[in-house]
Structure formats: C-alpha cells, structure tokens
Scaffold this active site. Structure first.
Site, short mmCIF file in Angstrom:
data_model
loop_
_atom_site.label_atom_id
_atom_site.label_comp_id
_atom_site.label_asym_id
_atom_site.label_seq_id
_atom_site.Cartn_x
_atom_site.Cartn_y
_atom_site.Cartn_z
N PHE B 250 102.41 -25.54 42.44
CA PHE B 250 101.56 -26.68 42.06
C PHE B 250 102.08 -27.99 42.61
O PHE B 250 101.81 -29.06 42.05
CB PHE B 250 101.40 -26.76 40.54
N ILE B 475 102.51 -18.90 47.53
CA ILE B 475 103.03 -19.25 46.20
C ILE B 475 102.16 -18.64 45.11
O ILE B 475 102.07 -19.17 44.01
CB ILE B 475 103.17 -20.78 46.06
N ILE B 599 85.30 -19.57 53.67
CA ILE B 599 86.06 -18.88 52.63
C ILE B 599 86.59 -17.57 53.24
O ILE B 599 85.82 -16.68 53.60
CB ILE B 599 85.18 -18.60 51.40
N ASN B 601 88.94 -15.24 51.93
CA ASN B 601 89.00 -14.10 51.02
C ASN B 601 88.37 -14.52 49.70
O ASN B 601 88.99 -15.22 48.90
CB ASN B 601 90.47 -13.69 50.81
N PRO B 602 87.13 -14.12 49.47
CA PRO B 602 86.42 -14.60 48.28
C PRO B 602 87.17 -14.32 46.98
O PRO B 602 87.10 -15.08 46.03
CB PRO B 602 85.10 -13.81 48.31
N THR B 604 90.53 -14.20 46.34
CA THR B 604 91.62 -15.13 46.03
C THR B 604 91.14 -16.57 46.06
O THR B 604 91.69 -17.42 45.37
CB THR B 604 92.81 -14.91 46.99
N GLU B 674 93.08 -27.32 45.65
CA GLU B 674 93.12 -28.48 44.77
C GLU B 674 91.76 -29.03 44.38
O GLU B 674 91.63 -29.68 43.34
CB GLU B 674 94.00 -29.55 45.42
#
Ligand code: FAD
Ligand code: SF4
Lengths: 330, 715
Positions: B250, B475, B599, B601-602, B604, B674
């Site tokens: 984060f 991450i 997009i 990989n829908p 993730t 984000e």
C-alpha cells in the site's frame, strides 16, 4: 515475550496447589487475552497453569430454571447451549456479539470474566498507566478516552470493562464459584470487580490464587424475554461502544419485572438498578423507558470526549425495551 | 512496436489478437504456493548462522538521547551486539526520490518523534533480541513537542510544487466566486491513517564474498538496491535485493527501517541478520497518511456549470523529511471551470514522516472535492450525476493538454443505470426501514496513469519455454500473472510456456510497484523485449542450448511520448443505512465503474478495485490513528484499536469497467491499484447526507459524530 513454564493441571485441587507453589503464575484458559498480553509484555507470568482439562466444561440446567456454567465452557459452546438460548437469550446474544468465531471457540467463561481492559495506554508498555504500573498516572483522563467510562470511574483510571458476556451476567444476578487452597467460595458477580478508587490495578475481589470453577445463574423467568444489543464502530470484531442487556415482563401494560445492565460504560458491567426501580410498576411506554434511562444516567459523568455515550445509552435502552414491549404485546 | 500488441475490443472486454491470454481471468501463478504455505516471505527464508535484530523505538516525541545502557544488554543471553548512534555505520544522503531524512537512522542523538528507531539489539534468537531490546535503558533529554495538526498552524509553509504539476492558477478565482450565483465554501478533514499491510516488514542482510545480499519485503527491488548502495556508499553492482513474495504494501514498503538496520548489523557483526517488525512497530515506523484539512470553494452558475474551483489543502509532515500530500491533483483534472486555483501547505510537526498510502493525495483529496460537488448539486438543485456530466472537460482543465483517454462520463452513466440511480428521490431523509434511515450517494475519482522507464529480458529456450526476467514486484496484486499474460500475447505463445522471474534487483532497472504504474511500466518493457526476441528468433534456424534472449528498455520510448493528461477514472455509488438511535453507519451496497485502460486479468484487476473500494469504505467509517497530545504517541497501534473494515462491514461490492482505449502506451494499461479508493469515502459520506440530511465533513463518519449532529431531515 519472556520464557515461562507451562503445565496442565489434572484436577481443581492440583491447579490451585500448583498456583500457590509458583508465585507469578497465571491460570490459562483459551489464552486469547493472556497470551496476547504476554506477547506485548503487559503480562509476564513465570508459569502458566492450563485449566482446560479440569472437567469444568459443562453447562448444567437446574430443575428450578437456573443454570450452572463451568468455568472452561467455551464461549461458542455457551452461546449454542439450548438451555442458555431458551432461558437467557440475552446471554447467548451477548456472547455471539463478542470477538470472532475463532476466538469464541477458544475463549472460556472464566477467562472472559477476567479479561483485561482494552485501553490503548494499558496495552502499550511504553506508556504510563496506573492499572499496569500503579502510580505511573492515567494519561487517558486528559488524553484518548473516546471509548472510556461515563459511570463509576475515578481519576486514577477511566477504562471500561470489555466483556459482553459479563453484561448479561450482571443483568441476571450471576454468582461466581471459585476454589482456593483454603477451600471453595462464592461471590456475587456484581462484587467481582471492586470499585476503581485509587487502586485500579486491583482488578478482582477474588482471594489470591482463586480459580474460577463456575458461574451460576439463578432462575429468572423474566430472562426468557431478554435481549442484548451492542453498538460498535464496525459491524463485527470490535468491542462495544455501548451495550445493553435487558429483560422485560409486562402485565396489563405495566412493567412487572425488568432487568437492565450496560456495557462499555464503567470499570465493570453496570447493573442499572436505578432504572429498574423507576420502571417497576410503571407503564411499559417509551416515555417511561426514557425517564428510567434518565434516572440511571443522572449519575453519569462523561469525560470531555465521550459525552455521546450518555444519549447513546438512553436511545439504546429505550429502543431495546420498546422492542421487547412490542414483542410481549403481540 | 510489434503487431502482437493487443487491442481492446469494443464491448469493454479485452483480448489480444495473438494468444488471447490478456483479458481472460487467470488465478495467480503463485496462488497454490501461497495457500499451501509453500511461498516464502522475507521472514521465512532460512540462512546459516542467522542472527536476529530487534528495534528499540524512542518513547519521547522530541529531544536528545543522553545515555544508553548497552553494557547491561550485551551481557544478556544470546545478545551479539547493540547498534546505536555511537557505533552505527555513517550513511550518505539517499532516498527513492531524492535524499530522505527518514533513512538517516542512528546517525545522531536527536529524537524527532515517538517511535523513531534509536537502537537495534542483535541476538542469536528473536526472543533473545526482543528481551535485550526490552531491557535496554535509554535516557532522553526531553524537549517540548508539538504533534497537534491544524491547517492554520504557524509552522505551516507552502509546499514545493510537484515536478509535473505546479499549483494551478487558472483565471480569476476570486472574481468568479464574487460573481457566481451559487457558492459552496467548506472545510473537510481527514485523520492520520495507517497502511499496516498484512505481512509486517522484514529484511535479511548478509555479506557474502564481498557482496551484499538482501532478502526483503518491498515494492521494487531494483530501486531499493540503488538506494541501499548510495546510502552505504557501495557500488550498486555488489548489492542484490530480492523480494519474491510480498504480503501487501500500500505504499509503505520502500526502503524500510528494518532493512537499513539489518544492513548495518550485518556489516558490524559480519553475519547474516534479519530484522522483522512487530505489528506495533509497523504502525510506528513505516509511514502513514497524514491528517489533512482542506478548504474547497466551488462556484457555479444557476445550472451548475462550474465557474471556479478553489482547493487549498494542508497536511503534516515530520521535522526530518518533507513529505507533501498532494490532495489537489483531482481539482486539476476532474472538472472544467473558468478559474481553478490549488494551494498546498505542509506543517512540520514532531510526528513520524508520512508517506504514500494507497491513492496518496487522491484518497483524501477526492473526499473533499467530491463532497463539495455533492453540496453544490444540492445547492443548485441538480442531480449529482448530472452535475458531473455538465462539467465534463474536453481537455485538461488547467493544463489544456489532451486526455490520453477519458471515459468518466461512461462510468457515471453505466454506473447510474446499474445502481438504479434514476429512481432516487433527491430529498434527504425520505427512506426509512425501522430504526434505519437509508440513503445513496455518488462520487468520482481519478488517479494518475502512465508508464515509467523499465527494462525486461525474455529468453527463449530450446524446450519451447520462455523465461521473462523483469524487476517487477508482486505485492499481492497479481502482477506476476498479469505480466505472464502480456508476455504470452506479445510472443504469440500460450501462457503456460512462460516462466516469470521478478523481484530481483539483478534483473535490471525497473519501476516500482507504486503510483499505479507498475504493471503498465513493466508490461511495456516486456512487450519491447518480446519484439526484440521475435526479431532475433527470426534470424536463427533453431534455438541454441543456452537460448536466445531479447531485451527491452522503454526509456527512450517513454521519453519521446507527447504530453497528455493520463488518468484512470471511476464513478462510485454507495447505499448506506444509518441507525437513528445509535448513529451506526453500515454500507449496504457499493458499485464502482471504472475506466482504467486495458484490463489484463479481470480476476485480479477486480480484486484490486474491490480492495481499493473496501479500503475507501474503511477510510470513510473506521480508520483513525489516535494520538495522545501530551505524549505524542499513537495509542491504537494494533488491529484491536485501529479499526479497518471487517467482513461484516463490507457488503457485496461490485466493480466493473467500461471500454477505455489508451494508445499512448503499447500495452494500453493504465493501472487499477489506486483509482478504486479515489472517491469512495465521498460516495459514502454523500449517502450519509442523503440518509440523514447532515453533511459529514470530518472523516471517519463515526457514530458519535452522526449521533451528535442528529437527523434533521428524517421524516
Ligand atoms: C481481537 C479480539 C476481539 C475481542 N472482542 C471481544 C468482544 O467484542 N467482546 C468480548 O466480550 N470479548 C472480546 N474479546 C475478548 C475475549 O472474549 C477474551 O479474550 C476471552 O473471553 C478470554 O478468555 P480466555 O479463556 O481466552 O482467557 P485467557 O486469555 O486464557 O485468560 C484471561 C485471564 O483470565 C484468567 N483466567 C482464565 N481462566 C481462569 C479461571 N478459570 N480462573 C481464574 N482465572 C482465570 C487468566 O489467568 C487471565 O488473566 C476479544 C478478544 C480479541 C483477541
Ligand atoms: S484509563 Fe486505566 S487502563 Fe487506561 S491509562 Fe488510565 S489507568 Fe491505565
């Protein structure tokens, strides 16, 4: 976390004797509070005496309508017990309102009653706290006390008792049974936590080394119509901001019997005697419920940042009693 | 670039012409390792002769260390050494983006805040180190401190402008406000917030054959290695940093204090040293989102067309590093207005240095701007969705630059349709269910997109496999998997034949998992490497035993990009229930529609967006660092005290996206990390207004605030 010895006690006498022989020992229930506090350095017992094998894990129903709950009954088993759910629904609801499923599977009744406060100063050993280090001061009085006491506090400590279960026990006149080297004893749950005064570090009135063996609930027909409601910032996995355990019996529109206790407002679960007195014999109306709440809360002394708890408790009490009265009328 | 570059389909789904891997839902490559416990995190990797370091943190908010009783601790069982300002290696100025005072650990006797590392106790076992740390007596000469933030604080000073975005000063804000028929002028506050990713920070450092090896938990091993080398005056060639699996960041996992101290200890003691933080230490030492106070003035004509946006923000920083929380970014890009002005103030206090926390600037900034927009909609008497559509700009409102792509209007329209917005009674306080008042709210958000220079290599092997080497960090986002899909399509091969090597500084220069630019940056480098490899493969008959390697470096291509406004956008809708007796606020449903480029990989991507929205919900209702003024200390530095939303707080959250074609980057990726948190808190606060008739301009919307301000609109 410093090194410690661990032993499993085989029977009650053995547990009590082991405790007496090891100054600085602690009984270990589910460990969900004690072990956390050991990790953060708040507790550093030299010996843990595991009491989960003492055969104190049954809930017994008395013929007259009461209950005797073994000290190591898990919170989950307690909440699921049919006798508890039937005779004291608020008790089951209170337990289920606490912690999380995993924690309740491990936590015991004895440990729940003796769990320690959740004040942020208490749990951080780098900060002053009278309860943890007598005489070091209570920074919460002038500091962060958003969720601290509005009733029965002293300037030496303003923390609240965190237990949900305890609020229901307070409402239903529970009695705590214990064992010491000198033999068994009993104590009204209402007297388990002494007033804070200038000794907040004295957290129970039990004699030194006492092992809680059971909690008994006397028969109380009113308790069959009872409810526990807990207010909290998030929907689960949070201690109460305020809570109410209430039982109500209405006859011909008049309050015949009522039990009320508040949680998260004082250093102990707070039995609302003044409100009960005001209500008994009064009409079962929202107005009377509000007047009774005012009678109880007249004694409230909020701190600068927790004044909201007073109207919150009032609303909560009125709301829960109104629900119970409406259900009774159906 | 090559003809294998994927092109978005018009239906909003995305597929590539070649393998078609991009745009299909794939579980994480390392998912099985993670759920079975086989994946090793930084604190899990064993090393021979490993010693353990334990942090000792300052307990005063300002002052000097006058003495430290190390002798007593050195005699304790297992203790190998104590690192402190008297013996620590001297450090050079260094940081991820310019010298960072936070990294100058144990360099002098000054204490700038509570929770600053003042020593590291190293022992054979973590328990011994911990016991030593607990026993270390440090005495301080305490000085008066100031930890209480407010916008008008006398220490406040104008923040230096962001390199890419100077303060806006378009038109004449005061004149527009004076002449406008409708003006909203309000202040909004947000509290100190903490990242506290699930995996606490941990680092192992050791010297082997004159080389420094680090196993770390970070968001970008290459950049961390570069900072370490500068900090310790080493040649970057001899520094190797790896972070194979990382349990969340984060923004908090740059160069952590545990890493600097582990390297110091390994250097002094000449043995491998691991330093793993406790949860409390994570709260104290790894950054935070600073409290902010923002003033928003919006002026419009009687139809809601904006004449002025005046956005002034203040946030705190520490006395050792100037961190600027850039809350005004959204006011530069969201809406067209005749005049736009932004100003940013920093207030240095005796507090830990803030840092990037998911949606830095945007999360708090969008709360202010999007709350104010809702207030404007109310004042003008226009639907809040419609108000936003009316102020849709055709180019950067301040910069005048073209948008690389902007599909916020589609998000608003599609979101409103799916949410059932058209049925909403705009009057507050009209919906009741027993004790509960219900309300709905909308808010928008944006977050900067784009790519930063990175390198990648792909090696084709004789067995038909392809190994992609890129200094990416995963991450928990699924970046590893996304990059494999990008590589597969760029190579025109099935994803099963692609192996991924990431999170190792040796793999070459690469951008960070940060700024929502990680996957976009690495993907571009991977597609470039794939193009290079395909050319090379075209000139060989068959793959030699040691393989054929293609390389990509996007530095020049990115440098040559034209100037554009590049952002991801989103529109969020929330429904809340508010208990009129207790003030409890519970979110019933949320929908986020996003325009976030291609997009990959829908599966993730959705998890990133839903995760951002959940964090935004948490920000709206729960998160708040509680600091004691007299002590300067955080008093809720654990998860029992610092509340983040629990499962029961999080309703069924729907996140989806509209078509958003951004041709400026061959991968078409904008980033989804984000934008999900931009606007959430405002959508919820706006819904609370709709339920109760009260504006909540201070986060979190706590039950005591709701209760004390009442329910004036309740019918
Ligand atoms: C994250 C979290 C959230 C929680 N939320 C709530 C909540 O919302 N509401 C709530 O009520 N509680 C909550 N709890 C507290 C939880 O209920 C207590 O931790 C638990 O009930 C303690 O029981 P235990 O058996 O694990 O006690 P232990 O941790 O084993 O012991 C606690 C104390 O009791 C003493 N003790 C244990 N058994 C006996 C005995 N038989 N005789 C004498 N002394 C004994 C121990 O020596 C120790 O001092 C939460 C806990 C956690 C960790
Ligand atoms: S309120 Fe009680 S527990 Fe909290 S700091 Fe004061 S003395 Fe300690």
């Amino acid at each position: 976390m410093r090194e410690f010895a661990y032993q499993r006690a085989g029977d009650v006498a053995g547990a009590v004797a082991a405790f007496a022989a090891a100054p600085g020992a602690r009984y270990l229930g589910g460990g969900t509070n004690l072990v956390d506090l050991m990790k953060s350095g708040v507790e550093s017992p030299e010996r843990l005496i595991d009491v989960r094998g003492l055969g104190l894990d049954a809930v017994e129903e008395d013929a007259d309508g009461g209950l005797r709950i073994g000290a190591t009954v898990t919170n989950s088993d307690l909440a699921a017990h049919p006798g508890v759910r039937r005779r004291y629904p608020a008790l089951a609801q209170a337990v289920l309102a606490g912690a999380s499923g995993q924690l309740r599977n491990a936590a015991t009744v004895g440990g729940n009653l003796l769990q320690r406060v959740r004040c942020g100063y208490f749990t951080d050993v780098t900060l002053p706290c009278n309860r943890r280090v007598p005489g070091s001061g209570c920074p919460a009085v002038d500091g962060e006390h958003h969720n601290h006491a509005v009733l029965g506090w002293s300037e030496h400590c303003v923390a609240v008792h965190p237990s949900d279960l305890g609020v229901a026990l307070a409402a239903f006149d529970a009695v705590v049974s214990y064992e010491t080297g000198a033999g068994p004893g009993e104590l009204a749950y209402a007297a388990l936590y002494p007033p804070v005064g200038d000794t907040p570090h004295r957290e129970t009135s039990l004699p030194p080394g006492a092992l809680i063996t059971a909690v008994s609930l006397p028969a109380a027909p009113v308790a069959a119509r009872s409810r526990y409601r807990k207010v909290r910032e998030r929907a689960s996995y949070a201690f109460a901001t305020a809570s109410v355990a209430a039982a109500l019996e209405v006859r011909d529109g008049v309050v015949h019997d009522v039990r009320l206790a508040f949680g998260a407002v004082a250093s102990r679960p707070w039995r609302a005697h003044a409100a009960e007195r005001a209500l008994t014999g009064a009409p079962a109306t929202a107005r009377a419920f509000g007047a009774a709440a005012d009678a109880e809360l007249a004694a409230a002394r909020p701190l600068p940042h927790n004044g909201y708890k007073v109207p919150l408790l009032r609303n909560l009490m009125v709301s829960v009693l109104t629900e119970l009265a409406e259900e009774a009328a159906r | 670039m090559t003809d294998t570059t994927a092109r978005p389909r018009t239906d909003g789904g995305v597929v590539a012409p070649a393998g078609g891997a991009v745009g299909t839902a794939r579980t994480r490559l390392e998912g099985r390792d993670k759920v079975t416990g086989a994946a090793r995190y930084a604190a899990d990797v064993p090393f021979d002769g490993l010693a353990h370091g334990w942090l000792v943190l300052s307990t005063v908010a300002r002052g000097r260390i006058t003495s430290m009783d190390t002798a007593a601790v050195l005699g304790m069982p297992g203790v190998l050494g104590v690192v402190h300002h008297g013996n620590a290696p001297r450090l050079h100025p260094a940081g991820l983006f310019g010298p960072d005072g936070q990294l100058q650990l144990l360099q002098d006797d000054r204490v700038p805040h509570v929770g600053r590392p003042v020593a590291l106790v190293v022992a054979r076992t973590p328990q011994q180190a911990r016991a030593g740390a607990a026993a270390l007596t440090v005495t301080y000469a305490q000085e008066p401190h100031d930890t209480v933030f407010r916008a008008g604080h006398p220490a406040g000073r104008p923040a230096p402008a962001a390199p890419a975005r100077p303060d806006a000063d378009l038109g004449d804000v005061e004149a527009e406000i004076a002449a406008a028929p409708v003006v909203v002028d309000q202040r909004y506050t947000t509290p100190e917030e903490h990242h506290s990713a699930m995996e606490p920070h941990a680092s192992m450092a050791r010297w082997e054959d004159g080389r420094l090896e680090v196993v770390d938990s970070n968001q970008g091993s290459f950049m961390v290695a570069r900072v370490l080398a500068t900090l310790f005056g080493l040649d970057q060639e001899i520094v190797r940093v790896r972070a194979e699996h990382v349990g969340g960041g984060f923004g908090s996992k740059g160069v952590g204090p545990q890493l600097v101290l582990a390297v110091m200890a390994a250097t002094l003691l000449r043995r491998p040293v691991r330093v793993a933080l406790t949860r409390r230490q994570v709260f104290s030492t790894t950054g935070l989102r600073p409290a902010t106070e923002q003033r928003l003035r919006l002026a419009s004509d009687s139809t809601g067309r904006l004449r002025a946006i005046d956005h002034a923000t203040a946030a705190f920083t520490s006395t050792i590093q100037e961190y600027v929380e850039r809350n005004t970014e959204a006011s530069n890009v969201m809406y067209a207005a005749d005049a736009i002005r932004t100003r940013t103030t920093v207030v240095p206090l005796d507090l830990p240095t803030p840092g990037w926390m998911r949606g830095p600037g945007a999360a708090a900034g969008s709360f202010a701007l999007e709350s104010a927009m809702d207030e404007l909609a109310q004042a003008v008497g226009v639907d809040p969705v419609e108000l936003r559509l009316r102020n849709e700009p055709s180019a950067g409102p301040v910069s005048g630059l073209p948008f690389s792509s902007r599909n916020l209007a589609a998000c608003l329209r599609e979101g409103a349709r799916r949410f059932g917005w058209a049925d909403r009674d705009p009057r507050p306080g009209t919906r009741r269910e027993g004790r509960w008042l219900l309300g709905t709210g909308v808010a928008c958000g944006s977050y900067g997109a784009g790519a930063l220079p990175s390198t990648a290599a792909i090696t084709a092997r004789a067995d038909g496999s392809y190994t992609v080497s890129v200094g990416a960090a995963d991450i928990g986002t699924g970046a590893r998997t996304a990059l494999a899909l990008v590589a597969a399509d760029a190579l025109g091969v099935p994803p099963e034949s692609v192996r991924m090597r990431i999170a190792d500084s040796r793999l070459g220069a690469a951008w960070f998992a940060g700024g929502s630019k990680g996957t976009a940056s690495w993907s571009w480098a991977v597609t470039a490497a794939a193009a290079d490899l395909r050319e090379r493969l075209a000139s060989v008959d068959r793959v030699p035993p040691d393989g054929v390697t293609g390389r990509g470096d996007t530095t020049d291509a990115i440098g040559a990009l034209g100037k554009q406004e590049r952002q991801s956008y989103g529109a969020q809708f929330a429904e809340v229930a508010v208990d009129t007796g207790t003030g409890e606020v519970r979110v019933r449903r949320m929908l986020g529609m996003f325009a976030a480029g291609r997009i990959v990989n829908p599966l993730t991507a959705r998890s990133q967006l839903v995760g951002g929205m959940t964090m935004g919900l948490s920000m709206a209702l729960h998160e708040e660092g509680a600091r004691d003024e007299a002590l300067g200390a955080l008093v809720n530095s654990d998860f029992a005290g610092y509340h983040i939303s629990a499962h029961a707080d999080v309703p069924d959250i729907e996140a989806d996206w509209v078509e958003d074609v951004d041709d400026s980057n061959p991968s078409g990726i904008k980033g989804v990390g984000e934008v999900g948190i931009a606007g959430t808190a405002a959508a919820i606060a706006n819904a609370v207004w709709h339920a109760t008739g009260v504006r909540h301009r201070a986060l979190p919307v706590r039950l005591d605030r709701v209760l004390e301000s009442g329910f004036p609109a309740a019918r």
